[in-house]
Write an enzyme that holds these catalytic residues in place. Sequence first.
Site, mmCIF file in Angstrom:
data_model
loop_
_atom_site.group_PDB
_atom_site.id
_atom_site.type_symbol
_atom_site.label_atom_id
_atom_site.label_comp_id
_atom_site.label_asym_id
_atom_site.label_seq_id
_atom_site.Cartn_x
_atom_site.Cartn_y
_atom_site.Cartn_z
ATOM 1 N N SER A 1 -5.494 14.686 27.827
ATOM 2 C CA SER A 1 -6.929 15.001 27.862
ATOM 3 C C SER A 1 -7.761 13.754 28.095
ATOM 4 C CB SER A 1 -7.320 15.614 26.519
ATOM 5 O OG SER A 1 -8.717 15.713 26.412
ATOM 6 N N TYR B 1 -7.873 15.133 16.859
ATOM 7 C CA TYR B 1 -7.342 15.786 18.060
ATOM 8 C C TYR B 1 -6.988 14.714 19.107
ATOM 9 C CZ TYR B 1 -7.744 17.885 22.696
ATOM 10 O OH TYR B 1 -7.532 18.226 24.014
ATOM 11 N N LYS C 1 -3.257 13.397 20.814
ATOM 12 C CA LYS C 1 -2.959 13.314 22.257
ATOM 13 C C LYS C 1 -2.488 11.893 22.595
ATOM 14 C CE LYS C 1 -3.865 17.475 23.726
ATOM 15 N NZ LYS C 1 -2.805 18.326 24.269
HETATM 16 C C1 UD1 Z 1 -14.719 18.879 24.609
HETATM 17 C C2 UD1 Z 1 -14.055 18.067 23.529
HETATM 18 C C3 UD1 Z 1 -12.970 17.245 24.166
HETATM 19 C C4 UD1 Z 1 -11.980 18.143 24.899
HETATM 20 C C5 UD1 Z 1 -12.737 19.005 25.906
HETATM 21 C C6 UD1 Z 1 -11.817 20.025 26.531
HETATM 22 C C7 UD1 Z 1 -15.744 17.762 21.798
HETATM 23 C C8 UD1 Z 1 -16.655 16.799 21.131
HETATM 24 N N1 UD1 Z 1 -15.037 17.261 22.833
HETATM 25 O O1 UD1 Z 1 -15.265 17.990 25.556
HETATM 26 O O2 UD1 Z 1 -12.295 16.511 23.171
HETATM 27 O O3 UD1 Z 1 -11.037 17.373 25.558
HETATM 28 O O4 UD1 Z 1 -13.771 19.706 25.248
HETATM 29 O O5 UD1 Z 1 -12.521 20.791 27.450
HETATM 30 O O6 UD1 Z 1 -15.612 18.919 21.421
HETATM 31 N N2 UD1 Z 1 -22.744 21.497 25.038
HETATM 32 C C9 UD1 Z 1 -23.936 22.088 24.765
HETATM 33 N N3 UD1 Z 1 -23.939 23.250 24.033
HETATM 34 C C10 UD1 Z 1 -22.785 23.834 23.569
HETATM 35 C C11 UD1 Z 1 -21.553 23.208 23.868
HETATM 36 C C12 UD1 Z 1 -21.558 22.041 24.597
HETATM 37 O O7 UD1 Z 1 -24.999 21.601 25.156
HETATM 38 O O8 UD1 Z 1 -22.845 24.880 22.895
HETATM 39 C C13 UD1 Z 1 -22.738 20.276 25.870
HETATM 40 C C14 UD1 Z 1 -22.062 19.072 25.237
HETATM 41 O O9 UD1 Z 1 -22.951 18.328 24.481
HETATM 42 C C15 UD1 Z 1 -21.558 18.341 26.488
HETATM 43 C C16 UD1 Z 1 -21.248 19.460 27.480
HETATM 44 O O10 UD1 Z 1 -21.999 20.580 27.036
HETATM 45 O O11 UD1 Z 1 -22.567 17.537 27.040
HETATM 46 C C17 UD1 Z 1 -19.781 19.844 27.522
HETATM 47 O O12 UD1 Z 1 -19.333 20.115 26.206
HETATM 48 P P1 UD1 Z 1 -17.891 20.760 25.923
HETATM 49 O O13 UD1 Z 1 -17.709 21.928 26.800
HETATM 50 O O14 UD1 Z 1 -17.788 20.961 24.443
HETATM 51 O O15 UD1 Z 1 -16.881 19.660 26.433
HETATM 52 P P2 UD1 Z 1 -16.755 18.098 26.007
HETATM 53 O O16 UD1 Z 1 -17.618 17.760 24.874
HETATM 54 O O17 UD1 Z 1 -16.878 17.299 27.242
#
Ligand code: UD1
Length: 376
Positions: free
Chosen positions: A146, A170, A174
């Site tokens: 990841s 997590y 990895k």
């Molecule tokens: C997340 C994990 C990462 C994992 C990846 C797999 C966290 C902190 N990180 O990455 O370890 O490898 O998923 O896909 O969980 N966001 C919102 N609203 C939401 C959810 C997310 O605004 O309800 C934003 C987040 O702040 C971020 C973006 O959307 O900027 C993507 O978030 P997410 O889909 O959770 O992925 P990652 O944080 O990149």
Amino acid sequence: MTKVLLTGGAGFIGSHTGLTLLESGHQVVVVDDFSNGSAEAMRRVAELAGLGPWRQASTEHWTAADPEGGRLTLIRGDVRSPQDLDRAFTVDGGDISAVLHFAGLKAVGESMTQPLRYWDVNVTGTVRLLEAMGRHGCQTLVFSSSATLYGTTDQVPIPETAPLQPINPYGYTKAAVERLLTDVAASAPGWRIALLRYFNPVGAHPSGRIGEDPNGLPNNLFPFLCQVAAGRRRHLQVFGGDWPTPDGTGVRDYLHVMDLAEGHGRALDLLLAEPPQRLTLNLGSGRGHSVLEVVQTFEATNGLRLPYTVVARRPGDSAVSVADPREAERRMGWRTRRSLADICRDGWAWQSANPQGYRSAEKEPIGELIRAQHGS
Ligand code: UD1
């Protein structure tokens, strides 16, 4: 025809990869404990690949085949169990050429409250798997790593050579498995290992038959947004509007799960064709999209509105995470082919046709599910 074992093959990425491998002529054995995967996903993979009917060989073992030698075998089992793994390696005459290791826990928040469980499933599970590979003479492995390993780096885009600095249990698991596999590869000749560092896998098979079906409240943006669109959640919370990005929201490298599945196919072909080696590759598109861009593209592609509010930043998030995917292109001729609009269209095709995911079918035990739906 090569026979491959997919641990966690009934989950989101495993099910799409299994279908891609079946379509390119591999026989597939799946071992999954269904903690976050679905028998119904397996049933649909077989249907999309034109396999069937299902036959039950024992209480925990089912097979769907076709006259040309196509075959999907499903074993309910746990990667921490040597017996379950032995069953997976010996089923239908054995002779597994390679393992694709998807089985693992992946929720960051949960890993902070249940670190022992994460180390046990992700690290001990991999140790058990490597031991079983040793017993059955298999030395080819593709591992689901990841981009979480890069932590909250400011580097844009991120090459494979960037420092590894995970920031939660997590991510530590990895990193530990990557270390373990590197040590194993160095310990004896003959190992062929690919460490694939995924960025943000999203979307679904274009048929809308298989897709992502998270347990409980989704942690990640795309499945959450799909559930808002389907009316399962009231509105999306955008975590932070004050990031140093063009529109103030977080930027990520979203890749279509079918591109990712094809990346696994390429990695497998390359490992099997070339002399033994260890490969470390980023799998991402090389393009960044902000949260608001994802929302707007989803709305425009699918002709609907997604209510959202901007709230505080989520702890542990970074402003930007974008892959440098050039090494994957150089080594295996792979790059993403599908756009953010494709992701939004296919993701919505899945969610709108299956608003509760696989849930309604999941109420039945797997054997009955398979029997009921195939009449065998
Ligand atoms: C997340 C994990 C990462 C994992 C990846 C797999 C966290 C902190 N990180 O990455 O370890 O490898 O998923 O896909 O969980 N966001 C919102 N609203 C939401 C959810 C997310 O605004 O309800 C934003 C987040 O702040 C971020 C973006 O959307 O900027 C993507 O978030 P997410 O889909 O959770 O992925 P990652 O944080 O990149």
